[in-house]
Design a protein around this motif. Structure first.
Motif, PDB file in Angstrom:
ATOM      1  N   ARG A 151       0.822  -1.204   0.000  1.00 43.56           N
ATOM      2  CA  ARG A 151       0.000   0.000   0.000  1.00 43.56           C
ATOM      3  C   ARG A 151       0.861   1.260   0.000  1.00 43.56           C
ATOM      4  O   ARG A 151       0.616   2.209  -0.756  1.00 43.56           O
ATOM      5  N   LEU A 152       1.883   1.280   0.836  1.00 42.89           N
ATOM      6  CA  LEU A 152       2.718   2.475   0.984  1.00 42.89           C
ATOM      7  C   LEU A 152       3.683   2.680  -0.178  1.00 42.89           C
ATOM      8  O   LEU A 152       4.324   3.723  -0.290  1.00 42.89           O
ATOM      9  N   SER A 153       3.776   1.691  -1.057  1.00 44.07           N
ATOM     10  CA  SER A 153       4.551   1.879  -2.282  1.00 44.07           C
ATOM     11  C   SER A 153       3.757   2.712  -3.287  1.00 44.07           C
ATOM     12  O   SER A 153       4.313   3.184  -4.293  1.00 44.07           O
ATOM     13  N   LYS A 154       2.465   2.899  -2.996  1.00 42.53           N
ATOM     14  CA  LYS A 154       1.577   3.625  -3.914  1.00 42.53           C
ATOM     15  C   LYS A 154       1.107   4.966  -3.370  1.00 42.53           C
ATOM     16  O   LYS A 154       0.624   5.811  -4.122  1.00 42.53           O
ATOM     17  N   SER A 155       1.217   5.161  -2.065  1.00 41.46           N
ATOM     18  CA  SER A 155       0.834   6.430  -1.462  1.00 41.46           C
ATOM     19  C   SER A 155       1.701   6.692  -0.242  1.00 41.46           C
ATOM     20  O   SER A 155       2.181   5.748   0.395  1.00 41.46           O
ATOM     21  N   LYS A 156       1.900   7.955   0.096  1.00 41.80           N
ATOM     22  CA  LYS A 156       2.793   8.313   1.194  1.00 41.80           C
ATOM     23  C   LYS A 156       2.257   7.824   2.538  1.00 41.80           C
ATOM     24  O   LYS A 156       3.025   7.412   3.409  1.00 41.80           O
ATOM     25  N   TYR A 157       0.937   7.889   2.698  1.00 42.06           N
ATOM     26  CA  TYR A 157       0.303   7.459   3.940  1.00 42.06           C
ATOM     27  C   TYR A 157      -0.709   6.364   3.633  1.00 42.06           C
ATOM     28  O   TYR A 157      -1.093   6.167   2.481  1.00 42.06           O
ATOM     29  N   HIS A 191       9.246   1.032   2.525  1.00 44.12           N
ATOM     30  CA  HIS A 191       8.136   1.990   2.526  1.00 44.12           C
ATOM     31  C   HIS A 191       7.485   2.078   3.896  1.00 44.12           C
ATOM     32  O   HIS A 191       7.103   3.162   4.347  1.00 44.12           O
ATOM     33  N   VAL A 192       7.379   0.947   4.568  1.00 53.85           N
ATOM     34  CA  VAL A 192       6.869   0.949   5.941  1.00 53.85           C
ATOM     35  C   VAL A 192       7.825   1.724   6.843  1.00 53.85           C
ATOM     36  O   VAL A 192       7.395   2.529   7.677  1.00 53.85           O
ATOM     37  N   ASN A 193       9.100   1.503   6.674  1.00 56.27           N
ATOM     38  CA  ASN A 193      10.108   2.167   7.492  1.00 56.27           C
ATOM     39  C   ASN A 193      10.038   3.691   7.335  1.00 56.27           C
ATOM     40  O   ASN A 193      10.120   4.435   8.319  1.00 56.27           O
TER      41      ASN A 193
END
Length: 215
Positions: A151-157, A191-193
């Motif tokens: 998910r976070l690879s596609k949006s910042k939050y 991306h999670v990090n």
């Protein structure tokens, strides 16, 4: 004295969820301490505010609420023009953010609450950590974080391009696990990090951690 009162403990993750929302909205409030070690949350007068005997309880004038996520939603709706906007105004973006708010409540929280209890809180109370429970929920956490990484690879939050309640609700449980060996599962996903570094560095969260340090 502020009109808004939060009855609870800054050490309680659920209380922290309400507090960080108030800080993001730049609202004045009073924290009314509840001595949980003495069982005050299971007795009057607190039990009149939350019949389930769990912190936090919330007062805004004559309004009384409990359940931290319901409290944060009320704060955003009632004080939408103040501080950080925590729910998108566009209906479709709002719906997407709402999905990820539900994901936190139904997928992230159950797993991380169990892990936090076993790894963080049991040792504090002199109890023995159940390694079987840790291993079971650690595996579940990895699966959740894999979804988050995608998910976070596609949006910042999680909820979109802007910080929202979907992200804010994660902060208390997330912070607790960052002080344990489970931190590696967040750090190993780039991306999670990045997301973790971003949301834990917010000034509102620093204020909540300061309240915890003063308690």
């Amino acid at each position: 004295m502020a009109v808004i009162k939060v009855h609870g403990s800054p050490f309680s993750t659920a209380t922290q969820r309400a507090l960080v929302c108030l800080c993001e909205k730049e609202l004045e409030f009073d924290v009314v301490p509840v001595d949980m070690r003495a069982g005050a949350h299971k007795q009057e007068p607190f039990i009149s505010l939350n019949p389930f005997g769990q912190v936090p309880a919330f007062e805004d004038g004559d309004l009384q609420l409990f359940e931290s996520r319901a409290i944060t939603k009320y704060i955003e709706e009632e004080y939408g023009q103040k501080g950080t906007q925590l729910v998108p105004s566009d209906s479709k973006k709002k719906a997407i953010a709402s999905v990820w708010t539900e994901v936190e409540a139904h997928h992230f929280d159950p797993v991380t609450s169990k892990l936090g209890w076993e790894i963080v809180y049991k040792p504090l109370f002199g109890l023995t950590t159940d390694q079987a429970v840790v291993e079971e929920n650690e595996a579940k956490l990895e699966k959740v974080l894999d979804v988050y990484e995608n998910r976070l690879s596609k949006s910042k939050y999680l909820g979109g391009d802007c910080f929202s309640l979907a992200d804010l609700h994660h902060l208390p449980n997330l912070q607790g696990l960052l002080g344990t060996s489970l931190k590696k599962h967040f750090e190993s996903r780039p991306h999670v990090n990045a997301w973790v570094a971003d949301i834990t560095a917010r000034p509102a969260w620093a204020k909540v951690l300061a309240l915890k340090g003063q308690a």
